[in-house]
Write a protein that holds these residues in place. Structure first.
Motif, PDB file in Angstrom:
ATOM      1  N   PHE A   1       0.830  -1.205   0.000  1.00 23.51           N
ATOM      2  CA  PHE A   1       0.000   0.000   0.000  1.00 23.51           C
ATOM      3  C   PHE A   1       0.872   1.267   0.000  1.00 23.51           C
ATOM      4  CE2 PHE A   1       0.653  -1.391   4.316  1.00 23.51           C
ATOM      5  CZ  PHE A   1       0.698  -0.263   5.132  1.00 23.51           C
ATOM      6  N   ASP A   2       2.040   1.177  -0.640  1.00 19.95           N
ATOM      7  CA  ASP A   2       2.964   2.311  -0.733  1.00 19.95           C
ATOM      8  C   ASP A   2       3.307   2.877   0.638  1.00 19.95           C
ATOM      9  OD1 ASP A   2       3.468   2.379  -3.487  1.00 19.95           O
ATOM     10  OD2 ASP A   2       1.588   3.438  -3.877  1.00 19.95           O
ATOM     11  N   TYR A   3       3.508   1.981   1.576  1.00 14.27           N
ATOM     12  CA  TYR A   3       3.820   2.377   2.946  1.00 14.27           C
ATOM     13  C   TYR A   3       5.295   2.725   3.078  1.00 14.27           C
ATOM     14  CZ  TYR A   3       4.744   1.811   7.953  1.00 14.27           C
ATOM     15  OH  TYR A   3       5.148   1.998   9.251  1.00 14.27           O
ATOM     16  N   GLN A   4       5.580   3.821   3.756  1.00 16.67           N
ATOM     17  CA  GLN A   4       6.960   4.140   4.099  1.00 16.67           C
ATOM     18  C   GLN A   4       6.991   5.030   5.340  1.00 16.67           C
ATOM     19  OE1 GLN A   4       9.133   6.589   1.326  1.00 16.67           O
ATOM     20  NE2 GLN A   4       7.362   7.833   0.781  1.00 16.67           N
ATOM     21  N   VAL A   5       7.974   4.774   6.198  1.00 19.07           N
ATOM     22  CA  VAL A   5       8.203   5.642   7.358  1.00 19.07           C
ATOM     23  C   VAL A   5       9.058   6.789   6.852  1.00 19.07           C
ATOM     24  CG1 VAL A   5       9.102   5.784   9.706  1.00 19.07           C
ATOM     25  CG2 VAL A   5       8.061   3.649   8.895  1.00 19.07           C
ATOM     26  N   SER A   6       8.398   7.786   6.339  1.00 15.46           N
ATOM     27  CA  SER A   6       9.065   8.886   5.636  1.00 15.46           C
ATOM     28  C   SER A   6       9.311  10.093   6.523  1.00 15.46           C
ATOM     29  CB  SER A   6       8.215   9.306   4.435  1.00 15.46           C
ATOM     30  OG  SER A   6       6.883   9.573   4.846  1.00 15.46           O
ATOM     31  N   GLY A   7       8.706  10.113   7.715  1.00 14.70           N
ATOM     32  CA  GLY A   7       8.780  11.308   8.541  1.00 14.70           C
ATOM     33  C   GLY A   7       7.798  12.371   8.080  1.00 14.70           C
ATOM     34  N   LYS A   8       7.655  13.399   8.903  1.00  7.88           N
ATOM     35  CA  LYS A   8       6.719  14.474   8.596  1.00  7.88           C
ATOM     36  C   LYS A   8       7.292  15.800   9.057  1.00  7.88           C
ATOM     37  CE  LYS A   8       1.966  16.001   9.499  1.00  7.88           C
ATOM     38  NZ  LYS A   8       0.606  15.527   9.826  1.00  7.88           N
ATOM     39  N   MET A   9       7.070  16.837   8.240  1.00 12.56           N
ATOM     40  CA  MET A   9       7.494  18.192   8.584  1.00 12.56           C
ATOM     41  C   MET A   9       6.282  19.119   8.622  1.00 12.56           C
ATOM     42  SD  MET A   9      11.011  18.722   6.407  1.00 12.56           S
ATOM     43  CE  MET A   9      12.519  17.845   6.879  1.00 12.56           C
ATOM     44  N   ILE A  10       6.216  19.918   9.663  1.00 12.01           N
ATOM     45  CA  ILE A  10       5.176  20.939   9.787  1.00 12.01           C
ATOM     46  C   ILE A  10       5.849  22.289   9.608  1.00 12.01           C
ATOM     47  CG2 ILE A  10       3.393  21.927  11.255  1.00 12.01           C
ATOM     48  CD1 ILE A  10       3.335  19.222  12.731  1.00 12.01           C
TER      49      ILE A  10
ATOM     50  N   SER B   1       9.101  15.251  12.519  1.00 14.06           N
ATOM     51  CA  SER B   1       8.781  14.024  13.250  1.00 14.06           C
ATOM     52  C   SER B   1       9.257  12.843  12.412  1.00 14.06           C
ATOM     53  CB  SER B   1       7.277  13.924  13.503  1.00 14.06           C
ATOM     54  OG  SER B   1       6.787  15.096  14.127  1.00 14.06           O
ATOM     55  N   PRO B   2      10.454  12.315  12.672  1.00 12.53           N
ATOM     56  CA  PRO B   2      11.027  11.298  11.789  1.00 12.53           C
ATOM     57  C   PRO B   2      10.312   9.953  11.808  1.00 12.53           C
ATOM     58  CG  PRO B   2      12.428  11.647  13.704  1.00 12.53           C
ATOM     59  CD  PRO B   2      11.384  12.709  13.748  1.00 12.53           C
ATOM     60  N   ASP B   3       9.488   9.697  12.826  1.00 13.69           N
ATOM     61  CA  ASP B   3       8.837   8.392  12.943  1.00 13.69           C
ATOM     62  C   ASP B   3       7.458   8.335  12.297  1.00 13.69           C
ATOM     63  OD1 ASP B   3      11.012   7.409  14.419  1.00 13.69           O
ATOM     64  OD2 ASP B   3      10.196   8.248  16.274  1.00 13.69           O
ATOM     65  N   ASP B   4       6.950   9.452  11.797  1.00 17.06           N
ATOM     66  CA  ASP B   4       5.652   9.435  11.137  1.00 17.06           C
ATOM     67  C   ASP B   4       5.757   8.720   9.783  1.00 17.06           C
ATOM     68  OD1 ASP B   4       4.654  10.762  13.279  1.00 17.06           O
ATOM     69  OD2 ASP B   4       3.877  12.473  12.167  1.00 17.06           O
ATOM     70  N   ALA B   5       4.635   8.278   9.270  1.00 22.41           N
ATOM     71  CA  ALA B   5       4.641   7.448   8.065  1.00 22.41           C
ATOM     72  C   ALA B   5       3.526   7.880   7.136  1.00 22.41           C
ATOM     73  CB  ALA B   5       4.487   5.976   8.451  1.00 22.41           C
ATOM     74  N   ALA B   6       3.447   7.206   5.994  1.00 23.72           N
ATOM     75  CA  ALA B   6       2.387   7.463   5.020  1.00 23.72           C
ATOM     76  C   ALA B   6       2.095   6.171   4.271  1.00 23.72           C
ATOM     77  CB  ALA B   6       2.788   8.573   4.041  1.00 23.72           C
ATOM     78  N   GLY B   7       0.893   6.056   3.757  1.00 21.07           N
ATOM     79  CA  GLY B   7       0.496   4.883   2.981  1.00 21.07           C
ATOM     80  C   GLY B   7      -0.921   5.044   2.497  1.00 21.07           C
ATOM     81  N   ARG B   8      -1.277   4.271   1.480  1.00 20.51           N
ATOM     82  CA  ARG B   8      -2.621   4.360   0.898  1.00 20.51           C
ATOM     83  C   ARG B   8      -3.613   3.557   1.751  1.00 20.51           C
ATOM     84  NH1 ARG B   8      -2.127   6.104  -4.656  1.00 20.51           N
ATOM     85  NH2 ARG B   8       0.047   5.940  -5.369  1.00 20.51           N
ATOM     86  N   PRO B   9      -4.547   4.226   2.401  1.00 19.57           N
ATOM     87  CA  PRO B   9      -5.491   3.492   3.259  1.00 19.57           C
ATOM     88  C   PRO B   9      -6.413   2.565   2.477  1.00 19.57           C
ATOM     89  CG  PRO B   9      -6.110   5.801   3.083  1.00 19.57           C
ATOM     90  CD  PRO B   9      -4.768   5.683   2.452  1.00 19.57           C
ATOM     91  N   ASP B  10      -6.780   2.930   1.244  1.00 12.53           N
ATOM     92  CA  ASP B  10      -7.681   2.073   0.487  1.00 12.53           C
ATOM     93  C   ASP B  10      -7.010   0.756   0.120  1.00 12.53           C
ATOM     94  OD1 ASP B  10      -5.952   3.544  -1.167  1.00 12.53           O
ATOM     95  OD2 ASP B  10      -7.355   3.596  -2.844  1.00 12.53           O
ATOM     96  N   ARG B  11      -5.754   0.824  -0.314  1.00 17.90           N
ATOM     97  CA  ARG B  11      -5.037  -0.408  -0.649  1.00 17.90           C
ATOM     98  C   ARG B  11      -4.743  -1.230   0.601  1.00 17.90           C
ATOM     99  NH1 ARG B  11      -0.667   1.406  -5.344  1.00 17.90           N
ATOM    100  NH2 ARG B  11      -2.183   2.374  -6.765  1.00 17.90           N
TER     101      ARG B  11
END
Length: 408
Positions: free
Chosen positions: A131-140, A193-203
């Motif tokens: 589901f294109d998951y990766q622990v990519s981190g997040k920037m605000i 936040s280096p531990d945040d992630a992203a991925g496709r919830p539908d897949r």
């Protein structure tokens, strides 16, 4: 073996089905759509924001409310309604935006998000999900020092909870995520936040449902509208449908705000949830596209890299109970997205996957996870904009309630 029917096959419903299956229940997943995650979960912001599970209502939003009501912030739109339920929800939302309540709500959400993060590791170890998951981190991105200081209490709370975050200047952040060099506006500081992630919830939902069918015998009923919850002598006995035979069961879990009409007046809790409509688009990533997820606080827009695409989401429209896609609002959102990071995604003459969904939200932003008035009925709904981030943590809390009732 107790039979459980989970109503709603979005991320919360699928996560609930997963943990119930693992606990030894015979689970049937029901949804009115053709398959899993075809409602609000289909094209949300895709960010798993473990470090940014902040309540929607906050002191900074309260201070900003007059400007929003006057239409000076295009990211928000509030249409005041005479509907008594909207008025009750709104008053409760204002109360939950006060400093003490907002921080308590945020702590609760962060605890659920942390549980999701831990449980997701188990899901990925058990199933081979794509589901294109990766622990990519997040920037605000904070445009001014004042914008950063308005969230100082939340920052301190997260530090006290051991959440890993780094405060960076623009140069430091750009060294980690070069796409920030394309951002046209000032950035005073960046919370990373280096531990945040992203991925496709539908897949994720589609793949996990397939895995549950194969490994746990999950049953599915799609394309069917639930008409009522059946009960006898105060105990759930099953579901009735508009166009198929009834389904017998011992427990029913409602995980979608669109199914609250099935509940008794006591279980609906007048003014407990109200839809917050948002928009998203999914575009082909250009070579300069970000790898780290980004939240542009100035425009209230989030960007997440999903394989060879970028998912962009934003806007919060509150007021209408029955939402509709507004081309004007989407065009405004699209223009703001291009203005911020147009050099990272293809937007000239391409299909941007325009989408909109209404997310049932509680005044506190805390999801409703509780038993119903009828024995065997449970609620797990009202996650607002954080359904993806909270799904497994909420499901764990639900399972603890169910198991506690069963053992008691």
């Amino acid at each position: 073996m107790k039979r459980v029917v989970v109503v709603g096959a979005g991320v919360v419903g699928v996560a609930s089905a997963y943990l119930l299956c693992r606990a030894g229940y015979a689970v049937t997943l029901v949804d009115r759509n053709h398959g899993p995650a075809e409602g609000t979960s289909r094209a949300n912001g895709a960010q798993l924001s473990y470090a940014y599970g902040d309540a929607l209502g906050s002191p900074s939003l309260l201070r900003h409310l007059p400007e929003i009501l006057m239409g000076r912030d295009p990211a928000y739109r509030i249409r005041l309604q005479t509907d008594p339920e909207f008025l009750i929800w709104g008053l409760r939302f204002l109360a939950e935006s006060l400093p003490g309540r907002s921080l308590a709500n945020t702590r609760h959400l962060l605890d659920l998000a942390s549980a999701t993060r831990q449980l997701l590791e188990g899901v990925l170890a058990e199933f081979d999900l794509s589901f294109d998951y990766q622990v990519s981190g997040k920037m605000i991105l904070y445009p001014t020092a004042q914008a950063f200081e308005s969230g100082a209490n939340a920052h301190r709370l997260k530090r006290s909870m051991g959440i890993r975050q780094e405060l960076l200047d623009r140069g430091q952040a750009t060294a980690i995520e070069p796409a920030l060099a394309l951002y046209p506006d000032p950035i005073d500081r960046v919370m990373y936040s280096p531990d945040d992630a992203a991925g496709r919830p539908d897949r994720f939902c589609a793949a996990l449902v397939d895995g549950l069918v194969q490994h746990y015998g999950l049953q599915t009923v799609f394309d069917q509208e639930v008409r009522s919850i059946r009960s006898h002598k105060g105990q759930v006995t099953g579901l009735s449908f508009a166009a198929r035979e009834p389904l017998d069961c011992d427990l029913v879990v409602i995980t979608t705000g669109s199914s609250t009409d099935l509940l008794s007046f006591a279980d609906r809790r007048f003014g407990a949830i109200w839809p917050v409509q948002g928009y998203s688009m999914t575009a082909v990533a250009l070579p300069a596209a970000m790898q780290v997820s980004i939240t542009d606080l100035k425009r209230k827009i989030v960007f997440a890299r999903l394989g060879d695409e970028v998912r962009i989401a934003g806007l919060a429209d509150i007021g209408a109970k029955r939402f509709r896609f507004s081309r004007d609002r989407f065009d405004l959102f699209q223009s703001a997205s291009i203005e911020a990071f147009g050099g990272t995604f293809e937007h000239q003459g391409s299909d941007l996957g325009a989408w909109s969904g209404a997310r049932p939200c509680t005044p506190s932003s805390r999801p409703i996870i509780q038993p119903g008035r009828v024995k065997g009925l449970y609620l797990n709904l009202g996650h607002g904009t954080l359904g993806w981030t909270l799904c497994l943590g909420s499901a764990q809390h639900l399972l603890e309630l169910v198991a506690g009732d069963e053992s008691g």
